[in-house]
Structures are given as C-alpha cells and as structure tokens.
Design a protein around this motif. Structure first.
Motif, PDB file in Angstrom:
ATOM      1  N   ARG A  37       2.812  -6.451   0.737  1.00 28.85           N
ATOM      2  CA  ARG A  37       1.807  -7.262   0.450  1.00 28.85           C
ATOM      3  C   ARG A  37       0.603  -6.532  -0.366  1.00 28.85           C
ATOM      4  NH1 ARG A  37       3.643  -8.692   5.483  1.00 28.85           N
ATOM      5  NH2 ARG A  37       2.473  -6.979   6.535  1.00 28.85           N
ATOM      6  N   ALA A  38       0.044  -7.161  -1.312  1.00 25.19           N
ATOM      7  CA  ALA A  38      -0.934  -6.263  -2.378  1.00 25.19           C
ATOM      8  C   ALA A  38      -2.266  -6.442  -1.196  1.00 25.19           C
ATOM      9  CB  ALA A  38      -1.132  -7.255  -3.678  1.00 25.19           C
ATOM     10  N   GLY A  39      -2.951  -5.275  -1.858  1.00 25.01           N
ATOM     11  CA  GLY A  39      -4.295  -5.429  -1.196  1.00 25.01           C
ATOM     12  C   GLY A  39      -4.352  -4.677   0.264  1.00 25.01           C
ATOM     13  N   PRO A  40      -5.431  -4.862   0.982  1.00 23.69           N
ATOM     14  CA  PRO A  40      -5.498  -4.277   1.975  1.00 23.69           C
ATOM     15  C   PRO A  40      -4.094  -4.077   3.045  1.00 23.69           C
ATOM     16  CG  PRO A  40      -7.405  -5.554   1.730  1.00 23.69           C
ATOM     17  CD  PRO A  40      -6.288  -6.156   0.846  1.00 23.69           C
ATOM     18  N   ASP A  41      -3.263  -5.248   3.098  1.00 24.71           N
ATOM     19  CA  ASP A  41      -2.304  -4.990   3.875  1.00 24.71           C
ATOM     20  C   ASP A  41      -1.323  -4.108   3.367  1.00 24.71           C
ATOM     21  OD1 ASP A  41      -3.119  -6.953   5.496  1.00 24.71           O
ATOM     22  OD2 ASP A  41      -2.063  -8.655   4.399  1.00 24.71           O
ATOM     23  N   ARG A  42      -1.191  -3.881   2.128  1.00 22.86           N
ATOM     24  CA  ARG A  42      -0.380  -2.780   1.782  1.00 22.86           C
ATOM     25  C   ARG A  42      -0.727  -1.315   1.763  1.00 22.86           C
ATOM     26  NH1 ARG A  42       2.579  -4.155  -3.570  1.00 22.86           N
ATOM     27  NH2 ARG A  42       0.381  -4.112  -4.524  1.00 22.86           N
ATOM     28  N   SER A  43      -2.152  -1.138   1.871  1.00 24.72           N
ATOM     29  CA  SER A  43      -2.736   0.221   2.119  1.00 24.72           C
ATOM     30  C   SER A  43      -2.717   0.444   3.626  1.00 24.72           C
ATOM     31  CB  SER A  43      -4.256  -0.091   1.700  1.00 24.72           C
ATOM     32  OG  SER A  43      -4.744   1.270   2.241  1.00 24.72           O
ATOM     33  N   ALA A  44      -2.718  -0.693   4.484  1.00 26.76           N
ATOM     34  CA  ALA A  44      -2.383  -0.540   5.875  1.00 26.76           C
ATOM     35  C   ALA A  44      -0.938  -0.111   6.353  1.00 26.76           C
ATOM     36  CB  ALA A  44      -2.747  -1.605   6.707  1.00 26.76           C
TER      37      ALA A  44
END
Length: 225
Positions: free
Chosen positions: A155-162
């Motif tokens: 999932r792109a965005g904050p979800d991917r970073s998490a």
C-alpha cells in the motif's frame, strides 16, 4: 539521466559506496559481484522504465529499486543488475541516501541467492537491518504482534512505510535474539533457492518453533533492547 542534478547525485553515491559495501560485507560476506551499476533518473517515467515498475501504480514514496534482467539461482548468476534511483533521491539527506544505497546494495549482493518467490517482507526487513542504524521502537508498535507480511508493503504512502518499519523491526528482533548469524541463516532458509516454508525455516535456522518465535517477538515489541 537528469543532467546536472543527477550528476551531482551520482557523485554523492560514489562517495558513499565504500561504506555501503563494508556494511553489506559485514553481514553477507564477500562472495558477490563488484561491478555495480547505479542509474539516477530525472523523471517518474524514467524511473518506472529503468526499474521495471508498473507505470500505472504509485511509486512516489519509493527512493530506489534494485533490479536484474535475468537471475539464474541454480548457477548463482544475475545479469543486468542495477540500482535505480528515483527523481526524489536527489533531495535526500546524506544519511538517508547512505541508508537507501546500502539497502539496495544488499539486494544486489544477495540477488543470485534469493528465490523469486521469497517472502518479500523478510528480504526487505533484512536489507533494512543491514542499512539502518538501531533506533527506539515506538510504543505503538506493540499494538499488533502479528508477524509482518508482503501485503504490508503493497500500500503506497504511510501504510507502506509502516510495513517496511515492521519488517525491519522483525529482522532486528531476530538478530537481537539469535545473533546476526541467525538472521542470515533464516534469510538463506526462508528466502534462498528451494527455500522452506517460513515455519520450517524458523525451525531449521533458529532451532525453535513458530509459536515460540511469535511469543518472543511479542515480548520484544513490548520491551525492545
């Protein structure tokens, strides 16, 4: 490929490459190719093309990708390997660029020993273990004790970073509990050619069962070193 801006980026990469190689060697050893191709792209289209990414998806939060044209795991050979930097990489701090370069260089070094169907969360978490210095685990990390999964990275965005953070924490947990050699054994058994299922790899590499590992992981998240 972006003119003066990316020329300067490549110069920064050259200055950091020795440290990145040393970090990878400390964990993975020295048996990997030393001809490293780095491509600095100037546009999103160039990045998707050179990194062989789906142009219809969102990649704005990806700083770099390590990719190969062909991999023969039976012969431990990879051709057309390259590290492709996104347009946004030019604006990264020196510390962030060093971490990204080291992360991608680990993928480059391990490419011929990594199966195409390896659990991506473990390959990414291990690369981050090699590249990133330890940092405090946020208290919110213990809200879920589920093991990471490939879906966490999609999932792109904050979800991917998490998701990347969670995979990194797991790799740190294994290294803290079983040593860096234990993490390397787990990578080989769970991600290498003809790899075992994860539960079997845990048993063979770490000498424990998945339920025990999960309980240890939950405790580590609550009271990390």
């Amino acid at each position: 490929l972006g003119g003066a801006r990316t020329d300067a980026l490549i110069e920064r990469v050259g200055a950091d490459l020795g440290g990145a190689v040393a970090a990878v060697e400390r964990f993975w050893g020295t048996d990997w190719p030393r001809d490293v191709v780095v491509v600095a792209t100037g546009t999103d289209t160039q990045f998707a093309d050179r990194a062989r990414l789906d142009p219809g998806r969102q990649w704005g939060d990806i700083a770099a990708v390590s990719v190969a044209d062909e991999v023969d795991v039976a012969r431990r050979q990879a051709s057309g390997q390259r590290i492709v930097l996104s347009p946004g990489a030019s604006g990264m701090s020196d510390e962030a660029l060093r971490m990204v370069l080291t992360h991608e260089l680990f993928h480059y070094a391990a490419r011929a020993d990594t199966a195409p169907d390896a659990p991506r969360w473990l390959t990414e978490g291990t690369a981050d273990y090699v590249a990133r210095p330890p940092a405090p685990i946020p208290a919110a990390a213990a809200r879920s004790t589920a093991l990471p999964s490939d879906a966490d990275l999609d999932r792109a965005g904050p979800d991917r970073s998490a998701g990347y953070d969670r995979a990194w924490w797991f790799a740190r947990f294994v290294a803290d509990t079983y040593g860096a050699d234990g993490l390397r054994r787990l990578y080989t058994d769970a991600c290498g050619p003809g790899h075992r299922e994860f539960a079997s790899a845990v048993q063979s590499a770490l000498g424990t069962d998945l339920n025990t590992l999960h309980a240890q992981w939950a405790r580590w998240l609550t009271t990390p070193p």
